[in-house]
Write a protein that holds these residues in place. Structure first.
Motif, PDB file in Angstrom:
ATOM      1  N   GLY A   1     -15.649  -0.030   2.250  1.00  0.00           N
ATOM      2  CA  GLY A   1     -14.813  -0.302   3.412  1.00  0.00           C
ATOM      3  C   GLY A   1     -13.721   0.728   3.609  1.00  0.00           C
ATOM      4  N   LEU A   2     -13.389   1.492   2.572  1.00  0.00           N
ATOM      5  CA  LEU A   2     -12.352   2.518   2.708  1.00  0.00           C
ATOM      6  C   LEU A   2     -12.724   3.565   3.757  1.00  0.00           C
ATOM      7  N   MET A   3     -14.019   3.744   4.001  1.00  0.00           N
ATOM      8  CA  MET A   3     -14.430   4.714   5.015  1.00  0.00           C
ATOM      9  C   MET A   3     -13.984   4.291   6.411  1.00  0.00           C
ATOM     10  N   ASN A   4     -13.639   3.008   6.584  1.00  0.00           N
ATOM     11  CA  ASN A   4     -13.177   2.489   7.869  1.00  0.00           C
ATOM     12  C   ASN A   4     -11.658   2.505   7.998  1.00  0.00           C
ATOM     13  N   ASP A   5     -10.954   2.791   6.912  1.00  0.00           N
ATOM     14  CA  ASP A   5      -9.489   2.805   6.908  1.00  0.00           C
ATOM     15  C   ASP A   5      -9.000   4.228   7.159  1.00  0.00           C
ATOM     16  N   SER A   6      -9.149   4.690   8.391  1.00  0.00           N
ATOM     17  CA  SER A   6      -8.822   6.082   8.719  1.00  0.00           C
ATOM     18  C   SER A   6      -7.330   6.388   8.627  1.00  0.00           C
ATOM     19  N   ASP A   7      -6.493   5.348   8.653  1.00  0.00           N
ATOM     20  CA  ASP A   7      -5.053   5.570   8.540  1.00  0.00           C
ATOM     21  C   ASP A   7      -4.563   5.536   7.094  1.00  0.00           C
ATOM     22  N   GLY A   8      -5.446   5.268   6.153  1.00  0.00           N
ATOM     23  CA  GLY A   8      -5.079   5.275   4.739  1.00  0.00           C
ATOM     24  C   GLY A   8      -4.074   4.211   4.356  1.00  0.00           C
ATOM     25  N   LYS A   9      -4.188   3.028   4.941  1.00  0.00           N
ATOM     26  CA  LYS A   9      -3.238   1.948   4.663  1.00  0.00           C
ATOM     27  C   LYS A   9      -3.560   1.161   3.391  1.00  0.00           C
ATOM     28  N   VAL A  10      -4.761   1.362   2.847  1.00  0.00           N
ATOM     29  CA  VAL A  10      -5.195   0.594   1.680  1.00  0.00           C
ATOM     30  C   VAL A  10      -5.238   1.507   0.456  1.00  0.00           C
ATOM     31  N   LEU A  11      -4.622   1.058  -0.634  1.00  0.00           N
ATOM     32  CA  LEU A  11      -4.681   1.782  -1.896  1.00  0.00           C
ATOM     33  C   LEU A  11      -5.786   1.169  -2.748  1.00  0.00           C
ATOM     34  N   LEU A  12      -6.697   1.999  -3.217  1.00  0.00           N
ATOM     35  CA  LEU A  12      -7.736   1.541  -4.131  1.00  0.00           C
ATOM     36  C   LEU A  12      -7.140   1.468  -5.532  1.00  0.00           C
ATOM     37  N   VAL A  13      -7.316   0.322  -6.176  1.00  0.00           N
ATOM     38  CA  VAL A  13      -6.809   0.095  -7.521  1.00  0.00           C
ATOM     39  C   VAL A  13      -8.012  -0.255  -8.392  1.00  0.00           C
ATOM     40  N   VAL A  14      -8.187   0.486  -9.483  1.00  0.00           N
ATOM     41  CA  VAL A  14      -9.361   0.324 -10.334  1.00  0.00           C
ATOM     42  C   VAL A  14      -8.924  -0.078 -11.733  1.00  0.00           C
ATOM     43  N   ASP A  15      -9.470  -1.176 -12.220  1.00  0.00           N
ATOM     44  CA  ASP A  15      -9.199  -1.591 -13.594  1.00  0.00           C
ATOM     45  C   ASP A  15      -9.888  -0.606 -14.545  1.00  0.00           C
ATOM     46  N   ARG A  16      -9.153  -0.152 -15.544  1.00  0.00           N
ATOM     47  CA  ARG A  16      -9.646   0.857 -16.481  1.00  0.00           C
ATOM     48  C   ARG A  16     -10.964   0.440 -17.147  1.00  0.00           C
TER      49      ARG A  16
END
Length: 178
Positions: A117-132
């Protein structure tokens, strides 16, 4: 692995097709599996066996003011506690973001939340957070913005090629479970 797009039958949604087109355009290798709708991690367990990769849990979160949004990826069997993530991110309080924000920012609906879904967030409002803990897996399974298919991707391709192609950054966290 290369691109292994599923057959077009039954008819594929525009949303799903756009994911495959984006991955192909950015040289991201994947294998796709079409299946019955999977809404829960229990339903995804059967998909994991078929695709040969762990399917991660994806949670769409926001701060109290609904001004900061986070897409959290964690192992499917890991218990999530908001207080630990809030502490890692330095936020006072996190909660689940509503469907309207999910559709507006990621172009997806509940049950199909995915880093795609990040490909649809063209304004970069969402931060991806990944558990180690996810980084321990070479491969990862996630939905292509619909819950009737699952993608098998290399973790390196997801975080390297895909995320950078969307214009996003990501943050690694060490989530405690108690």
């Amino acid at each position: 692995m290369g691109a292994d797009k599923p057959s077009a039958e039954p008819a594929m949604s525009d949303v799903e097709q756009r994911v495959y087109d984006f991955l192909d355009a950015h040289g991201v290798s994947y294998k796709a599996l079409r299946h019955e709708a999977a809404f829960t991690m229990e339903e995804c367990a059967a998909v994991e066996e078929r695709i040969g990769a762990p399917v991660c849990k994806n949670l769409f979160l926001c701060n109290r003011q609904q001004t900061q949004f986070y897409l959290l990826m964690l192992p499917g069997d890991k218990v999530f506690k908001t207080k630990y993530l809030s502490s890692e991110l330095g936020c006072a309080r996190l909660s689940f973001a509503g469907e309207s924000h999910m559709v507006e920012l990621l172009g997806i609906h509940p049950g199909a939340v995915s880093p795609m879904g990040l490909m649809n967030d063209s304004d970069g409002k969402v931060l991806l957070v990944v558990d180690r803990d996810l980084l321990l897996s070479e491969f990862l399974g996630c939905h292509p913005c619909v819950n009737t298919a699952t993608l098998k991707l290399r973790m390196d391709d997801l975080l390297g090629r895909f995320v950078s192609a969307t214009g996003h950054e990501y943050r690694i966290v060490d989530l405690k479970t108690d």
